[in-house]
Design an enzyme around this catalytic site. Sequence first.
Site, PDB file in Angstrom:
ATOM      1  N   SER A 201     -55.422 -83.388 -28.720  1.00 37.76           N
ATOM      2  CA  SER A 201     -56.646 -82.648 -28.435  1.00 37.76           C
ATOM      3  C   SER A 201     -57.855 -83.524 -28.707  1.00 37.76           C
ATOM      4  O   SER A 201     -57.795 -84.456 -29.523  1.00 37.76           O
ATOM      5  CB  SER A 201     -56.714 -81.398 -29.321  1.00 37.76           C
ATOM      6  OG  SER A 201     -57.989 -80.780 -29.248  1.00 37.76           O
TER       7      SER A 201
ATOM      8  N   TYR B 187     -56.643 -76.281 -36.957  1.00 43.21           N
ATOM      9  CA  TYR B 187     -56.170 -76.784 -35.659  1.00 43.21           C
ATOM     10  C   TYR B 187     -56.541 -78.254 -35.507  1.00 43.21           C
ATOM     11  O   TYR B 187     -55.720 -79.084 -35.092  1.00 43.21           O
ATOM     12  CB  TYR B 187     -56.781 -75.958 -34.524  1.00 43.21           C
ATOM     13  CG  TYR B 187     -56.365 -76.419 -33.141  1.00 43.21           C
ATOM     14  CD1 TYR B 187     -55.140 -76.045 -32.603  1.00 43.21           C
ATOM     15  CD2 TYR B 187     -57.204 -77.234 -32.382  1.00 43.21           C
ATOM     16  CE1 TYR B 187     -54.760 -76.469 -31.344  1.00 43.21           C
ATOM     17  CE2 TYR B 187     -56.834 -77.655 -31.119  1.00 43.21           C
ATOM     18  CZ  TYR B 187     -55.613 -77.280 -30.601  1.00 43.21           C
ATOM     19  OH  TYR B 187     -55.239 -77.716 -29.360  1.00 43.21           O
TER      20      TYR B 187
END
Length: 253
Positions: free
Chosen positions: A134, A147
């Site tokens: 990500s 996250y």
Amino acid sequence: MDNILISGAASGIGAATARLFHQRGWKVGLLDVNAEALARLSAELGNAWFVALDVTDRAAVNEALADFCGKHQGQLRLLFNCAGVLRFGKFEEISLDEHMRILNINVLGLLQLTYLAFGYLKATANAQVINMGSASGLYGTPDMASYSASKFAVRGLTEALDLEWERHGIRVGDLMPPFVRTPMVSSQTFEPPALRRLGVNLAAEDIAEAVWQQSQGAAVHRPISLQFSLLYWLGQITPAPLTRWMMALINRP
């Protein structure tokens, strides 16, 4: 014929990737906790192999790998670690159990599946692991701290294994997109400033195409979208304080 095993395959990026690789002639294996969605996708793809499981369940993962790879002479050309969960919100307002769940699935589940797949990858020419990273693995992102931490771990594991497994002929890389239009993002009830400012400009199909490109190349990190690619490469050549300033600017309320 090449084969690919995809975790988190029931929807979003995983499902889009399964469709793309199936269209291009690969044998596709599907893993996810959502049994009903997996069954529908399997039927759509001509009864593709699938097993409903939790990637943190070691016995189930081991059994699934043995079954899928056993149908392909014990070989696995490509493992796509796509299973993951996300929660937007203030760190202290998210339960500790939810933080632990994010790390267990995004990091330990990915690590476990990769570890248990090693023997099959090693037995396969041009074997490859692609991890779902990500943009939040580049610099810590507010309102998605656990996250972001999980994607830093994925980034570190990717870099280490790509060097370590080179002697086995196994390439390891990750994809680093910003926000993607998937059920995981659209189901969130909290909107981080970064999402509001940057927008959601990528679809699951865009990431599936990046998986395909990665399967044909040897990049360790593949930043996705012009917007994030510029930020990524700028971050490689600028001092850390400047990167922090840019992230603070993006994430200001």
